[in-house]
Structures are given as structure tokens and as C-alpha cells.
Design a protein around this motif. Sequence first.
Motif, PDB file in Angstrom:
ATOM      1  N   MET A   1       0.812  -1.195   0.000  1.00  0.00           N
ATOM      2  CA  MET A   1       0.000   0.000   0.000  1.00  0.00           C
ATOM      3  C   MET A   1       0.854   1.258   0.000  1.00  0.00           C
ATOM      4  O   MET A   1       0.410   2.289  -0.467  1.00  0.00           O
ATOM      5  N   ILE A   2       2.061   1.152   0.524  1.00  0.00           N
ATOM      6  CA  ILE A   2       2.968   2.285   0.468  1.00  0.00           C
ATOM      7  C   ILE A   2       3.293   2.595  -0.989  1.00  0.00           C
ATOM      8  O   ILE A   2       3.412   3.758  -1.374  1.00  0.00           O
ATOM      9  N   ASP A   3       3.431   1.548  -1.818  1.00  0.00           N
ATOM     10  CA  ASP A   3       3.686   1.751  -3.243  1.00  0.00           C
ATOM     11  C   ASP A   3       2.551   2.539  -3.889  1.00  0.00           C
ATOM     12  O   ASP A   3       2.794   3.391  -4.743  1.00  0.00           O
ATOM     13  N   ALA A   4       1.324   2.260  -3.488  1.00  0.00           N
ATOM     14  CA  ALA A   4       0.178   2.983  -4.041  1.00  0.00           C
ATOM     15  C   ALA A   4       0.239   4.454  -3.663  1.00  0.00           C
ATOM     16  O   ALA A   4      -0.059   5.322  -4.489  1.00  0.00           O
ATOM     17  N   LEU A   5       0.628   4.739  -2.428  1.00  0.00           N
ATOM     18  CA  LEU A   5       0.755   6.137  -2.015  1.00  0.00           C
ATOM     19  C   LEU A   5       1.869   6.842  -2.771  1.00  0.00           C
ATOM     20  O   LEU A   5       1.718   7.995  -3.183  1.00  0.00           O
ATOM     21  N   GLN A   6       2.986   6.167  -2.976  1.00  0.00           N
ATOM     22  CA  GLN A   6       4.085   6.768  -3.721  1.00  0.00           C
ATOM     23  C   GLN A   6       3.693   6.998  -5.175  1.00  0.00           C
ATOM     24  O   GLN A   6       4.014   8.041  -5.749  1.00  0.00           O
ATOM     25  N   THR A   7       3.003   6.051  -5.752  1.00  0.00           N
ATOM     26  CA  THR A   7       2.553   6.197  -7.132  1.00  0.00           C
ATOM     27  C   THR A   7       1.562   7.345  -7.256  1.00  0.00           C
ATOM     28  O   THR A   7       1.643   8.156  -8.192  1.00  0.00           O
ATOM     29  N   ALA A   8       0.637   7.441  -6.305  1.00  0.00           N
ATOM     30  CA  ALA A   8      -0.343   8.527  -6.334  1.00  0.00           C
ATOM     31  C   ALA A   8       0.331   9.878  -6.149  1.00  0.00           C
ATOM     32  O   ALA A   8      -0.010  10.852  -6.838  1.00  0.00           O
ATOM     33  N   THR A   9       1.305   9.951  -5.265  1.00  0.00           N
ATOM     34  CA  THR A   9       2.023  11.209  -5.038  1.00  0.00           C
ATOM     35  C   THR A   9       2.789  11.622  -6.296  1.00  0.00           C
ATOM     36  O   THR A   9       2.765  12.790  -6.688  1.00  0.00           O
TER      37      THR A   9
END
Length: 82
Positions: free
Chosen positions: A1-9
Amino acid sequence: MIDALQTATTGMTRATDRLGTAAETIAASGAPVGDTALPPAAQVDLTSAAADLVGSKSAFALNAAVARTADRMMGQLLDISA
């Protein structure tokens, strides 16, 4: 889920950059530069800049939704494990 936040950012950052570039293109059309002026807005194709404004707004909103969803999922995962 951290990857999703980084991708969204990253997506929101790119959308912001695209918005800034499109806004500069629109603002610069017809603005005087030194002794000469740029072509009048009627002679400049602003449709792609306007499309970039709309596209970057949508891209930012979609990436923000991904970030909210990832945050909500992380919260639910922490609630379950607690």
C-alpha cells in the motif's frame, strides 16, 4: 500500500507540473516579450493547452482518490491487526 501512495504522489506531482506548463502556455500567448510580441491568441492553437488543463485536473483528482483509498485500506489493516 505504500507503493500505491508513492505512485499517487508521483502522479499528483506530474499532474501539477502539466497544469503549470499549460497555464504558462496560455498566459504567454500574446504577452509582450522584449521589443516584439508573441502572435495574438487567435493565431496560437490553445486547444492542446486547454485539453492539458482539463486532463491534469482529472489526473490529479484520480491520483488523490488512489491516495485516499490506500490510506483507508492501511487504516483498516491496522484496525484489524490491533
